[in-house]
Design an enzyme around this catalytic site. Structure first.
Site, mmCIF file in Angstrom:
data_model
loop_
_atom_site.group_PDB
_atom_site.id
_atom_site.type_symbol
_atom_site.label_atom_id
_atom_site.label_comp_id
_atom_site.label_asym_id
_atom_site.label_seq_id
_atom_site.Cartn_x
_atom_site.Cartn_y
_atom_site.Cartn_z
ATOM 1 N N GLU A 125 16.560 26.831 -19.771
ATOM 2 C CA GLU A 125 17.174 27.124 -21.867
ATOM 3 C C GLU A 125 16.615 25.238 -22.103
ATOM 4 O O GLU A 125 15.633 25.293 -21.481
ATOM 5 C CB GLU A 125 18.497 26.578 -21.589
ATOM 6 C CG GLU A 125 19.311 27.911 -20.838
ATOM 7 C CD GLU A 125 20.652 26.968 -21.210
ATOM 8 O OE1 GLU A 125 22.054 28.280 -20.812
ATOM 9 O OE2 GLU A 125 21.030 25.674 -20.957
ATOM 10 N N ASP A 173 -0.295 34.837 -24.499
ATOM 11 C CA ASP A 173 1.259 35.017 -24.343
ATOM 12 C C ASP A 173 1.343 34.966 -25.701
ATOM 13 O O ASP A 173 2.533 34.358 -26.272
ATOM 14 C CB ASP A 173 1.481 33.875 -23.352
ATOM 15 C CG ASP A 173 3.839 35.256 -23.157
ATOM 16 O OD1 ASP A 173 3.790 35.729 -23.460
ATOM 17 O OD2 ASP A 173 4.742 33.855 -22.923
ATOM 18 N N LYS A 188 16.072 30.429 -25.986
ATOM 19 C CA LYS A 188 16.263 30.682 -23.964
ATOM 20 C C LYS A 188 14.676 30.906 -23.206
ATOM 21 O O LYS A 188 14.503 31.704 -24.389
ATOM 22 C CB LYS A 188 17.025 32.030 -23.906
ATOM 23 C CG LYS A 188 17.910 30.583 -22.147
ATOM 24 C CD LYS A 188 19.184 33.090 -22.504
ATOM 25 C CE LYS A 188 18.034 33.409 -22.041
ATOM 26 N NZ LYS A 188 18.853 35.005 -21.193
ATOM 27 N N GLY A 189 14.387 30.736 -22.202
ATOM 28 C CA GLY A 189 13.396 31.161 -21.982
ATOM 29 C C GLY A 189 13.738 32.238 -20.244
ATOM 30 O O GLY A 189 15.020 32.323 -20.122
ATOM 31 N N GLY A 190 12.618 32.798 -19.771
ATOM 32 C CA GLY A 190 12.889 32.969 -18.481
ATOM 33 C C GLY A 190 13.400 32.262 -17.170
ATOM 34 O O GLY A 190 13.827 32.879 -16.519
ATOM 35 N N LYS A 194 12.913 21.410 -22.186
ATOM 36 C CA LYS A 194 12.657 22.915 -22.424
ATOM 37 C C LYS A 194 13.584 22.541 -20.397
ATOM 38 O O LYS A 194 12.485 21.557 -19.904
ATOM 39 C CB LYS A 194 11.520 22.991 -21.989
ATOM 40 C CG LYS A 194 10.863 24.884 -21.190
ATOM 41 C CD LYS A 194 9.924 25.066 -21.481
ATOM 42 C CE LYS A 194 10.165 26.845 -21.117
ATOM 43 N NZ LYS A 194 8.316 27.353 -21.501
HETATM 44 P P1 ADP Z 1 9.902 30.699 -21.982
HETATM 45 O O1 ADP Z 1 8.378 30.517 -21.292
HETATM 46 O O2 ADP Z 1 10.710 30.871 -21.105
HETATM 47 O O3 ADP Z 1 9.552 32.054 -22.525
HETATM 48 P P2 ADP Z 1 9.496 29.488 -24.544
HETATM 49 O O4 ADP Z 1 9.311 27.800 -24.334
HETATM 50 O O5 ADP Z 1 8.925 30.144 -25.266
HETATM 51 O O6 ADP Z 1 10.477 29.226 -22.966
HETATM 52 O O7 ADP Z 1 11.180 28.638 -25.057
HETATM 53 C C1 ADP Z 1 12.434 29.566 -24.886
HETATM 54 C C2 ADP Z 1 11.939 28.706 -26.835
HETATM 55 O O8 ADP Z 1 12.819 28.157 -26.547
HETATM 56 C C3 ADP Z 1 11.056 29.407 -28.092
HETATM 57 O O9 ADP Z 1 11.346 30.666 -27.962
HETATM 58 C C4 ADP Z 1 11.739 28.542 -29.169
HETATM 59 O O10 ADP Z 1 12.984 29.530 -30.250
HETATM 60 C C5 ADP Z 1 12.875 27.802 -28.168
HETATM 61 N N1 ADP Z 1 11.601 26.850 -28.474
HETATM 62 C C6 ADP Z 1 11.071 26.332 -27.610
HETATM 63 N N2 ADP Z 1 10.521 25.313 -27.466
HETATM 64 C C7 ADP Z 1 11.123 24.498 -28.853
HETATM 65 C C8 ADP Z 1 10.599 23.214 -29.459
HETATM 66 N N3 ADP Z 1 9.370 22.201 -29.146
HETATM 67 N N4 ADP Z 1 11.303 23.098 -30.555
HETATM 68 C C9 ADP Z 1 12.315 23.752 -31.174
HETATM 69 N N5 ADP Z 1 12.235 24.917 -30.299
HETATM 70 C C10 ADP Z 1 11.966 25.471 -29.091
HETATM 71 MG MG MG Z 2 6.846 30.454 -20.894
HETATM 72 MG MG MG Z 3 8.293 31.998 -24.676
#
Ligand code: ADP
Ligand code: MG
Ligand code: MG
Length: 498
Positions: free
Chosen positions: A159, A270, A154-156, A175
């Site tokens: 999901e 980041d 999950k992110g900002g 994403k």
């Molecule tokens: P945000 O920009 O909202 O922080 P992220 O891109 O960092 O979102 O994604 C949130 C989380 O999702 C990551 O910390 C990771 O655990 C999981 N995730 C993101 N991208 C991938 C991917 N390509 N493969 C597997 N898991 C991923």
């Molecule tokens: Mg981000």
């Molecule tokens: Mg992130």
């Protein structure tokens, strides 16, 4: 609840294992049916006739041009030579001192091929086939083209879910940004920025974008599947702690990824464990370019951007800053992988933002017995408060970082060529992320009036397949080979060695 997690994990593991042809939808041939060549007229008239793009860079284009050249007696030697050059990589090439040959001979060959052979190729059935593939590549993308598996993170703005392309069986991570959230928090620019930067980068150390599309409520970026989980999970949730070889290996790969971004004048901004992901072989990629920024001429920006606790002192102070902030980030990462805590905060300590910022800008980080001399030395050098004194910031493009004794065991040329095996290989039967029910539910924001301006933004985002990724997917999944048959009898061209 536990059962729910087990069910979802085993569905994901099964999909990953099947991979390839078994996972293709029974309708895959229909999904990838070539358009009639007459339907390709417009494309033929508008596609840019650039030799490098059509015959060298694009994987399917390259393959078809090669097949064409093999049909011509006069070009066969040329192909043999070219394949010899391509086949020689890494140590062997260095041993033979052939990098010079590659540097001068290959361009010479391409110069020759880009003239008469390239002209004739464009009148051949191989180029017609290329246009048919391009039409398939440009088909609009909808969520119906994917199967969805479990939630990964999950992110900002939304999901990340595991997904699989029905036609080819290829696994990806999707994403999803919630349109309501993006709008409410004015994240349009950020979302578009992330997508466009992802399209621009091409490195084995940064996640690739394969598709960008929209659904009614979300904007989706389909990314390289990283099934080994993120580094935060490996630092804190695994019994097996990171040993110094793994720390060094991950740091080295992150270093390569950063160098690639910096070559394109992109400041990542980041760097933290949860944004560094492992693939199934144990190699890492930098992900989440949401806060990355392309620096223009002056090469400096201002803006308090990043995650609290990981921001460089110059970012916190509101000074102008540049690519240097990422070397600070690498320092934090090496520190956290070694100590299982970030440099300026205790493992479970709750610190006010302000207090944390004072620590970062004023206080010296502490090193305990887990830090060997080299580790301590590189962390100290990367965590210099003044960017002018910081390792990596002398304008050498990361060369001074790679030359640090901490990286003594790393052969960076081999690493960049993908010739080094990772020290830890994730177990294919394991799912490296928190249980589905432990990942907080993402609340969607609905309602909100939807304006013409929103539509313009969604359209800019919704660009469909990314050429290189899509063509690689066709080749890697074997679909290219099975579909690329010629002639009325459906004759396949012989497998050509090269
Ligand atoms: P945000 O920009 O909202 O922080 P992220 O891109 O960092 O979102 O994604 C949130 C989380 O999702 C990551 O910390 C990771 O655990 C999981 N995730 C993101 N991208 C991938 C991917 N390509 N493969 C597997 N898991 C991923
Ligand atoms: Mg981000
Ligand atoms: Mg992130």
């Amino acid at each position: 609840m536990e059962i729910e997690n087990l069910v979802q994990n085993s569905a994901l593991i099964k999909a990953r294992e099947d991979g390839g042809s078994k996972a293709r939808s029974w309708k895959w041939r229909e999904m990838l049916r070539f358009p009639n060549i007459s339907e390709c007229q417009d494309l033929a008239a508008t596609i840019e006739r650039d030799y490098y793009s059509l015959c060298v860079k694009q994987p399917i284009g390259k393959e078809l041009f090669r097949q064409y050249c093999w049909t011509r007696q006069d070009l066969q030697n040329c192909m043999i030579l070219l394949s010899d050059l391509v086949g020689l990589t890494g140590t062997r090439m260095m041993e033979l001192g052939l990098s010079i040959v590659k540097r001068f001979l290959a361009p010479e060959l391409h110069r020759f091929l880009s003239q008469e052979p390239f002209q004739q190729y464009q009148n051949s059935m191989y180029f017609e086939r290329f246009l048919q593939w391009k039409m398939l590549e440009r088909k609009p993308i909808t969520k119906k083209l994917f199967r969805q598996y479990r939630l990964l993170g999950k992110g900002g703005f939304g999901e990340v879910w595991a997904c699989q392309v029905r036609a080819t069986g290829m696994m990806y991570a999707c994403k999803k940004l919630d349109k309501g959230h993006v709008k409410k928090r004015r994240g349009e620019k950020l979302a578009l920025n992330e997508k466009e930067l992802l399209e621009e980068v091409d490195s084995r150390f940064v996640v690739n974008l394969a598709y960008a599309y929209e659904t009614k409520h979300t904007l989706c970026m389909v990314l390289t599947m990283m099934s080994g989980g993120d580094l935060k999970f490996h630092i804190y949730n695994m019994k097996q702690k990171l040993d110094k070889h793994r720390v060094c290996f991950y740091a080295a790969e992150v270093c390569c990824g950063l160098t690639h971004l910096h070559e394109k004048s992109i400041a990542y901004r980041d760097l933290k464990p949860e944004n560094i992901l492992l693939d199934d072989k144990g190699h890492i990629r930098i992900s989440d370019l949401g806060l990355a920024v392309k620096l223009s001429e002056g090469r400096l920006v201002r803006g308090m951007v990043g995650t609290v606790g990981y921001m460089a002192p110059e970012v916190i102070s509101g000074d102008k800053y540049g690519l240097c902030v990422d070397w600070w980030g690498l320092g934090c990462l090496i520190y956290e992988m070694t100590a299982a805590k970030p440099p300026f905060k205790g493992r479970k300590e709750n610190v006010m933002r302000q207090e944390l910022e004072i620590r970062i800008t004023k206080e010296q980080e502490a090193y305990d017995e887990r830090f060997s001399n080299e580790v301590k030395n590189i962390c100290t050098a990367l965590l210099k408060k003044n960017p002018k004194e910081r390792l990596g910031c002398s304008g050498s493009g990361g060369r001074d970082v790679k030359a640090h004794p901490f990286f003594q065991e790393i052969n960076f040329r081999m690493l960049e060529a993908g010739l080094i095996e990772a020290p830890f290989k994730p177990d294919p039967r394991h799912v490296y992320c928190s249980d589905v029910q432990d990942i907080d539910e993402f609340s969607t924001v609905r309602g909100g009036v939807h304006t013409e301006k929103d539509d313009q933004f969604y359209q800019k985002f919704n660009t469909g397949s990314v050429s290189l990724s899509w063509q690689n997917e066709m080749i890697e999944s074997g679909c290219f080979k099975e579909l690329n048959v010629f002639g009325p009898g459906g004759k396949r061209t012989p497998d050509l060695v090269w």
